[in-house]
Each structure stands twice: as structure tokens, then as C-alpha cells.
Design a protein around this motif. Structure first.
Motif: not given
Length: 83
Positions: A3-19, A21-30
Motif C-alpha cells: 500500500i502506498n502510505r502517502p497516497l492512502a494518508f492523503l485520501v484519508v485526510l481528504l475524506f475527513t476534510a469532506i466529512v 466540512i459537510g457536518a459543520f458547513g451545512t445548515s441543518w433544518n430543525t
């Protein structure tokens, strides 16, 4: 399998950033008032409204965990066929 560790780390970092941003950047309806129906104990409509409004973040995190476990189960079931 190597496994290419730097690439895997980059993918995990990108996925975490998307989650995050999605969790805190979304205006949730109540929902101020859920539909109450004493005759119907299951109250499917109320449960659905709670899941997709108040508890949407835990629901999304749980879906990601279940997806990761599904992918892991498929990977383990596949085994190592290149011996």
C-alpha cells in the motif's frame, strides 16, 4: 500487496476534510414540533423526521462506519488469491 502510505494518508485526510466540512458547513433544518399520534405507537413519520433533521449527523457518521465495515468485510472475504 503493498500500500502506498502517502497516497492512502492523503485520501484519508481528504475524506475527513469532506466529512468535517459537510457536518459543520451545512445548515441543518430543525423541527419545532413533531407529529404526534397517540393511536399509532410506531410514529414512523416522526422517527423519519427526527433522523433526517435532529439526528442527521449521527445518522451520516453511522452510515460511513457501516460502509467502511462492509468494504472491510468484502476485502477479508476476497482473501489473498495471488499466492
Amino acid at each position: 500487496m503493498r500500500i502506498n502510505r502517502p497516497l492512502a494518508f492523503l485520501v484519508v485526510l481528504l475524506f475527513t476534510a469532506i466529512v468535517v466540512i459537510g457536518a459543520f458547513g451545512t445548515s441543518w433544518n430543525t423541527v419545532s414540533e413533531l407529529p404526534q399520534s397517540p393511536a399509532d405507537q410506531s410514529n414512523i413519520e416522526g422517527i423519519g423526521m427526527l433522523i433526517f433533521t435532529q439526528y442527521v449527523a449521527p445518522f451520516e457518521v453511522l452510515s460511513i462506519v457501516l460502509l467502511a465495515s462492509l468494504i472491510g468485510a468484502i476485502y477479508l472475504a476476497k482473501g489473498e488469491g495471488n499466492r
